[in-house]
Motif scaffolding. Structure first.
Motif, PDB file in Angstrom:
ATOM      1  N   TYR A  96       0.497  -1.165  -0.153  1.00  0.00           N
ATOM      2  CA  TYR A  96      -0.052   0.055   0.320  1.00  0.00           C
ATOM      3  C   TYR A  96       1.424   1.127   0.364  1.00  0.00           C
ATOM      4  O   TYR A  96       0.347   2.321   0.107  1.00  0.00           O
ATOM      5  CB  TYR A  96      -1.056  -0.064   1.611  1.00  0.00           C
ATOM      6  CG  TYR A  96      -2.443  -0.858   1.207  1.00  0.00           C
ATOM      7  CD1 TYR A  96      -3.772  -0.258   0.391  1.00  0.00           C
ATOM      8  CD2 TYR A  96      -2.372  -2.048   1.767  1.00  0.00           C
ATOM      9  CE1 TYR A  96      -4.314  -1.591   0.444  1.00  0.00           C
ATOM     10  CE2 TYR A  96      -3.661  -2.993   1.109  1.00  0.00           C
ATOM     11  CZ  TYR A  96      -3.783  -2.494   1.154  1.00  0.00           C
ATOM     12  OH  TYR A  96      -5.696  -3.498   0.694  1.00  0.00           O
ATOM     13  N   ALA A 131       0.159   5.429  -0.134  1.00  0.00           N
ATOM     14  CA  ALA A 131      -0.648   5.286   0.888  1.00  0.00           C
ATOM     15  C   ALA A 131       0.426   7.403   0.648  1.00  0.00           C
ATOM     16  O   ALA A 131       0.095   8.168   1.044  1.00  0.00           O
ATOM     17  CB  ALA A 131       0.276   5.598   2.403  1.00  0.00           C
ATOM     18  N   VAL A 149      -0.396   9.585   3.214  1.00  0.00           N
ATOM     19  CA  VAL A 149      -0.954   9.378   4.515  1.00  0.00           C
ATOM     20  C   VAL A 149       0.603   8.030   4.809  1.00  0.00           C
ATOM     21  O   VAL A 149       0.862   7.184   4.004  1.00  0.00           O
ATOM     22  CB  VAL A 149      -1.810   8.365   4.016  1.00  0.00           C
ATOM     23  CG1 VAL A 149      -2.453   7.564   5.071  1.00  0.00           C
ATOM     24  CG2 VAL A 149      -3.198   9.171   4.097  1.00  0.00           C
ATOM     25  N   LEU A 204       2.186   5.353   7.165  1.00  0.00           N
ATOM     26  CA  LEU A 204       2.034   4.118   7.854  1.00  0.00           C
ATOM     27  C   LEU A 204       3.048   3.808   8.748  1.00  0.00           C
ATOM     28  O   LEU A 204       4.310   3.826   8.856  1.00  0.00           O
ATOM     29  CB  LEU A 204       2.607   2.664   7.166  1.00  0.00           C
ATOM     30  CG  LEU A 204       1.223   3.002   5.713  1.00  0.00           C
ATOM     31  CD1 LEU A 204       1.546   2.591   4.772  1.00  0.00           C
ATOM     32  CD2 LEU A 204      -0.584   2.758   5.793  1.00  0.00           C
ATOM     33  N   VAL A 258      -6.661   3.731   5.418  1.00  0.00           N
ATOM     34  CA  VAL A 258      -5.898   4.418   4.146  1.00  0.00           C
ATOM     35  C   VAL A 258      -7.061   5.667   3.179  1.00  0.00           C
ATOM     36  O   VAL A 258      -6.743   6.413   2.684  1.00  0.00           O
ATOM     37  CB  VAL A 258      -4.792   3.828   2.668  1.00  0.00           C
ATOM     38  CG1 VAL A 258      -4.316   4.353   2.233  1.00  0.00           C
ATOM     39  CG2 VAL A 258      -3.556   2.852   3.959  1.00  0.00           C
ATOM     40  N   THR A 296      -8.376   8.120   5.431  1.00  0.00           N
ATOM     41  CA  THR A 296      -7.818   9.096   6.460  1.00  0.00           C
ATOM     42  C   THR A 296      -7.356  10.454   5.510  1.00  0.00           C
ATOM     43  O   THR A 296      -6.336  10.063   4.541  1.00  0.00           O
ATOM     44  CB  THR A 296      -6.361   7.727   6.676  1.00  0.00           C
ATOM     45  OG1 THR A 296      -5.803   7.453   7.693  1.00  0.00           O
ATOM     46  CG2 THR A 296      -4.763   8.996   7.548  1.00  0.00           C
ATOM     47  N   ASN A 343      -6.771   4.873  12.538  1.00  0.00           N
ATOM     48  CA  ASN A 343      -6.155   6.061  11.983  1.00  0.00           C
ATOM     49  C   ASN A 343      -7.401   6.942  12.602  1.00  0.00           C
ATOM     50  O   ASN A 343      -8.692   7.026  12.797  1.00  0.00           O
ATOM     51  CB  ASN A 343      -6.958   5.421   9.856  1.00  0.00           C
ATOM     52  CG  ASN A 343      -8.180   5.630   9.934  1.00  0.00           C
ATOM     53  OD1 ASN A 343      -8.850   4.841  11.014  1.00  0.00           O
ATOM     54  ND2 ASN A 343      -8.634   5.824   9.549  1.00  0.00           N
TER      55      ASN A 343
END
Length: 468
Positions: free
Chosen positions: A325, A329, A334, A336, A363, A366, A389
């Motif tokens: 991801y 992201a 975003v 992680l 994801v 967020t 999140n």
């Protein structure tokens, strides 16, 4: 096999038998008490007769005088039998009646000192006594007296017959009253049955008025109401699920039909046909995923999912999903972050699918610049995986239904950035349950956290042992 008897019939038979038993016992008690009373009356009468014999013997001056006096006395005492002896010499004896030779022993062992025997056709009771003749140095006289108890026997015979008739009639009346009481006592049960028959799939909101039923049936009515409530909830969810399923299937099918009809409307180049077929293949893949997900959930509902068991490093699986991801992201700006590490026993592919569903949602929802946290903690009892999140809080009324199939907070279904079918969280819940775990969600203060708990192998074994 014959049909079982109704509850009214069983209660009536039980009440009738109980009443008959009580009445027969009462009748027997009355008969025994009266017979005992007759024995006491005969005892008192025999004592009076012996006392009379003492007076007669005391006034007699000779055996001849004794016989004369006894004849005069006994002439007015019908049913009285007397025998007076001195040793083996019989001084007086009622004609036609013989006393037993062992009357003295019989009276000593008899109840109340009164002996009973049958003399020919007569039923008699007798008493024995030793009397000294006044003014005589001779040996004492043996006096035996007996009374004919035929009148007692006739009375007892009539009494028993009357009691038998009374017991029979009283048992019949008790049976009728028992049937009436059982029928009226079970009327609330029949009312409950009538209400239950009126409940249909369109009237699942009907409830039993538990306050109108007796205490013994109020609990049953409350339990039935609770069952109806659960049935209504499940039926409503099933109806909504059927509607959602039809909607989800209709969209790709309509897309395929429209695109196919437009394509057939005119001739196209091979490249255009290739592009259309590629687009159709995407729709088929979506349908295939949806059918596969529904099959997976159907197996989960029937306990047919048997995950393979192997040691899984949860943090390694999360890190692998972070790599997958990472591009999405970065596109959404975003971050992680993984915290903690642990191992569990379970199915690797199923666990990765559950984690992927939660990460995908985290994801997606967020805001840019925020971070998705995956926190792994473990203890002796099990392992907990929290996916947290920041973002818009979920409505409290929506939280209990997040794991329902095809459920979406946006009822208008205008989630243009979402390609999911609304089955991800349902599948995640099924996977966690297949591992004997549990999943929960909390959303407040702009933070949403999905928590998965997987019990350790030791905890599962202890739980099974306790249930056994």
């Amino acid at each position: 096999m014959s049909a079982p008897y109704s509850l009214t019939t069983r209660l009536t038979v039980f009440f009738t038998l109980a009443s008959a038993f009580v009445l027969i016992g009462l009748g027997a008690l009355v008969a025994v008490s009266i017979d005992r009373h007759f024995v006491e009356l005969d005892r008192d009468a025999l004592r009076d007769k012996i006392h009379l014999m003492r007076e007669v013997i005391g006034k007699s001056k000779s055996p001849q005088d004794l016989q004369t006096r006894l004849d005069e006395v006994l002439h007015s005492h019908e049913g009285l039998f007397v025998s007076v002896t001195r040793g083996s010499e019989a001084l007086y004896s009622t004609p036609g009646f013989e006393f037993p030779d062992n009357l003295a022993e019989m009276t000593r062992g008899a109840r109340l000192g009164v002996a009973a025997w049958q003399a020919g056709t007569r039923n008699v009771r007798g008493m024995y006594d030793s009397v000294s003749a006044s003014g005589s140095g001779d040996a004492p006289l043996q006096v035996s007296v007996a009374l004919d108890t035929a009148h007692h026997k006739h009375f007892m015979h009539d009494l028993i017959r009357v009691l038998a008739v009374y017991v029979a009639l009283a048992t019949l009346v008790a049976g009728i009253l028992g049937w009436w009481a059982a029928k009226n006592g079970l009327a609330p049960l029949r009312a409950m049955r009538s209400r239950a028959m009126a409940i249909t799939a369109k009237r699942l909101d009907e409830r039993m008025p538990s306050q109108e039923f007796p205490i013994e049936m109020a609990d049953l009515a409350t339990t039935l109401n609770e069952m109806l409530r659960r049935l209504k909830e499940d039926f409503d969810r099933l109806s909504e699920f059927s509607s959602d399923l039809a909607h989800e299937l209709r969209t790709p099918i309509n897309n395929l039909m429209t695109q196919t009809q437009v394509t057939l409307g005119q001739s196209r180049t091979p490249e255009q046909y290739r592009d259309i077929l590629a687009s159709n293949a995407e729709e088929y893949q979506r349908l295939g995923r949806m059918v596969a997900d529904m099959l997976f959930l159907a197996k989960a509902d029937h306990g047919l999912i048997l995950p393979t068991t192997e040691k899984i490093a949860v943090h390694a699986e999360v890190q692998a999903l972070f790599d997958f991801y990472e591009a999405l992201a970065e596109e959404k700006q975003v971050h992680l972050k993984l915290l903690g590490a642990a191992e569990i026993s379970g199915d690797r592919l199923m666990l990765r699918r559950a984690l992927s569903n939660l990460l995908s949602n985290a994801v997606r929802y967020t805001p840019p610049g925020e971070t998705v946290f995956v926190e792994i903690t473990a203890d002796l009892h099990g392992t907990t995986v929290n996916v947290t999140n920041r973002g818009p809080a979920i409505d409290e009324q929506m939280v209990p239904r997040l794991f329902d199939r095809f459920f979406r907070a946006d009822k208008s279904r205008k989630q243009l950035d979402s390609e999911g079918s609304g089955l991800g969280l349902s599948i995640t819940q099924a996977i966690v349950h297949a591992h004997r775990g549990r999943i929960s969600v909390s959303s407040d203060s702009g933070k949403t956290c999905f928590s998965m708990y997987f019990p350790s192998a030791n905890s599962i074994g202890k739980h099974q042992t306790t249930n056994a």
